[in-house]
Design an enzyme around this catalytic site. Structure first.
Site, PDB file in Angstrom:
ATOM      1  N   SER A   1      84.870  29.503 -54.389  1.00 14.04           N
ATOM      2  CA  SER A   1      83.718  29.273 -55.247  1.00 14.04           C
ATOM      3  C   SER A   1      82.498  28.829 -54.431  1.00 14.04           C
ATOM      4  CB  SER A   1      84.083  28.245 -56.323  1.00 14.04           C
ATOM      5  OG  SER A   1      83.091  28.192 -57.316  1.00 14.04           O
TER       6      SER A   1
ATOM      7  N   ASP B   1      86.558  38.020 -62.782  1.00 16.77           N
ATOM      8  CA  ASP B   1      85.667  36.875 -62.604  1.00 16.77           C
ATOM      9  C   ASP B   1      84.241  37.291 -62.967  1.00 16.77           C
ATOM     10  OD1 ASP B   1      84.183  34.699 -61.790  1.00 16.77           O
ATOM     11  OD2 ASP B   1      84.730  34.836 -59.673  1.00 16.77           O
TER      12      ASP B   1
ATOM     13  N   HIS C   1      88.234  33.252 -61.910  1.00 18.40           N
ATOM     14  CA  HIS C   1      87.589  32.295 -61.012  1.00 18.40           C
ATOM     15  C   HIS C   1      88.290  30.935 -61.174  1.00 18.40           C
ATOM     16  CE1 HIS C   1      83.940  31.183 -58.665  1.00 18.40           C
ATOM     17  NE2 HIS C   1      84.184  29.980 -59.161  1.00 18.40           N
TER      18      HIS C   1
END
Length: 497
Positions: free
Chosen positions: A209, A421, A474
């Site tokens: 991330s 994601d 994610h």
């Protein structure tokens, strides 16, 4: 007349010589191994964890590393320049051959998301038993797909005020991307100095991330040290990033073509947006009425989509006695839950809420903090992702760092994306990788696990491997732990995906 040394004189001389030798050795070690002052070491071995039945079947160490944000950088905060920060970490030895296996520093994104996220919900040796939670202390169960089966992994709480990390000098200390990268780099160097038995292990820096902004900068620092022989013990081999942020503006803009490719927008609306917005779907000219109308229609189409995983529910049904689902960027609900006298229970389908709830209950328990050897009264309330802390986003893009790292021969990189994601769409990651203009060794192909399709991959001459993970969001290991472990194990072992 020469006076003969008596017994007492000999003792004094011996003590003096021993002190002198010790001083010389310490000066030599400092000059050859470290510019930073490492400070007193405080690692502790953890053999039992509340919530886990019996002794831990893996080696867990916790501790603190003192960092200042770097001796070379001027203070960036309104204090006297004393920025002493204590970064807490969890260290899990490889379950295979810790003395030989790779050493990975793994940084959770956010920024300000605790590394407990990586440890408990992604790649660590234990998971939280969400289904078995009864309102008491959450139970811990073994993760059969832990990356620690083949690698030593350090999970630091970084930057300061993340997890159990704190500042000794200021209760209001804040950092930004640049200082965060500098302090993390300092953390890596100091940790290696304090653990000399791991200096010869292959070294990798990783994260997911928002760590996609920080990790390339840290790697650049380390490569600079290797090239200047500042720290000869560095055995850096490469870096790896999952669902990585590289340029938030670019990634947000890529959500529109991604949404169309995943069937979230009609062909007509997408074509209209391309024509009216000219490819700029955020930060567009507000006087552009046609683009503004298209943007409003687009927002209506995706307003109920979970950005972490497009097929998961954004809003979850819950009983009146249960608190509402929270957003990743709002922790007021979590604070309310943890301070409430009523016992909250996990909500089916609410992944983020459940992670925040269970980890918050567990990490704020006095027994847990004692087992982890957390320093008392340093953190008032542990929060998994502390977005209330001020943070300066002063590195708008890490693509230039990736570009520079791709020219450094001998270093490897693994970049992977979950193909569901919506927060950091894989199409944006693939676009900035293409912008690096790297030669392709093996073109786009599916990679398999147990003879089943697991995603796609491509390898480049620079040593960069890119992969998608089928059905993952994610972050990818939360949704596809088996596939992500297989991907990591193959790559870290220099085997093709």
């Amino acid at each position: 007349m020469v006076r003969l040394l008596n017994h007492f004189d000999i003792i004094l001389l011996s003590v003096f010589l021993l002190l002198l030798i010790s001083w010389v050795q310490s000066k030599f070690e400092t000059s050859s191994n470290a510019t930073f002052r490492t400070g007193p070491s405080s690692p502790s071995t953890v053999k039992y964890l509340p919530g886990f039945s019996g002794p831990l079947p893996f080696h867990l160490e916790t501790g603190y590393i003192s960092v200042n944000g770097g001796d070379e950088d001027p203070p960036s905060n309104n204090n006297d320049g004393n920025r002493d920060m204590e970064l807490f970490y969890y260290f899990v030895k490889s379950e295979r051959k810790p003395e030989e296996d790779p050493l990975v520093f793994w940084f959770t994104g956010g920024p300000h998301c605790s590394s407990l996220s990586g440890l408990f919900f992604e790649i660590g040796p234990v998971n939280m038993d969400q289904d078995g939670f009864d309102g008491g202390l959450p139970k811990l169960v073994l993760n059969k797909d832990s990356w620690t089966k083949v690698a030593n992994i350090i999970f630091p709480d970084a930057p300061v005020y993340t997890g159990f990390s704190y500042s000794k000098s200021s209760p209001n200390l804040y950092v930004g991307d640049k200082e965060s990268a500098r302090s993390i780099y300092e953390f890596v160097i100091k940790w290696l100095i304090r653990h000399p038995e791991f200096k010869s292990n292959p070294l990798y820096i990783g994260g997911d991330s928002y760590s996609g902004i920080i990790v390339p900068v840290v790697v650049q620092y380390l490569i600079n040290d290797i090239e200047t022989q500042k720290y000869p013990f560095l055995h850096l081999k490469g870096y790896l990033l999952g669902n990585p942020v590289a340029n938030m503006q670019f990634e947000k803009n890529a959500r529109v073509p991604y949404a169309y490719s995943m069937g979230l927008l009609s062909y007509e609306l997408y074509e209209s947006m391309k024509e009216n917005c000219k490819g700029k779907y955020i930060n567009f000219d507000l006087d552009n009425v046609n683009c503004l109308k298209d943007r409003q229609k687009y927002q209506e189409c995706i307003s109920n989509i979970c950005v972490a995983h497009i097929t998961e529910d954004k809003y979850c049904g819950y009983a009146e006695s249960k608190p509402p689902v929270i957003n990743r960027r709002s922790l007021s609900a979590v604070t309310e839950v943890l301070s409430s006298s009523e016992s909250a229970l996990p909500i089916p389908g609410c992944r983020d809420y459940n992670h925040d709830l269970l980890s918050g209950i567990w990490a704020n328990d006095v027994r847990v903090q004692e087992a982890l050897h957390v320093k008392k009264e340093t953190v008032k309330k542990w929060i998994r992702c502390n977005f209330n802390v001020p943070y300066k986003y002063d590195i708008p893009s890490s693509v230039e760092y990736h570009q520079n790292l791709s020219t450094k021969l001998g270093y490897r990189a693994l970049i992977y994306s979950g193909d569901h994601d919506f927060m950091v769409p894989h199409v944006s990651t693939e676009a900035w990788i293409r912008s690096l203009n790297l030669s392709i060794i093996q073109d786009w192909r599916p990679w398999l696990l147990d003879d089943q399709f697991a995603g796609y991959t491509r390898t480049h001459s620079s040593g960069l491997t890119y992969a998608t993970v089928k059905g993952a969001g994610h972050t990818a290991p939360e949704y596809r732990p088996k596939e992500c472990y297989a991907m990591f194990e193959r790559w870290i072992s220099h085997a093709p995906l």
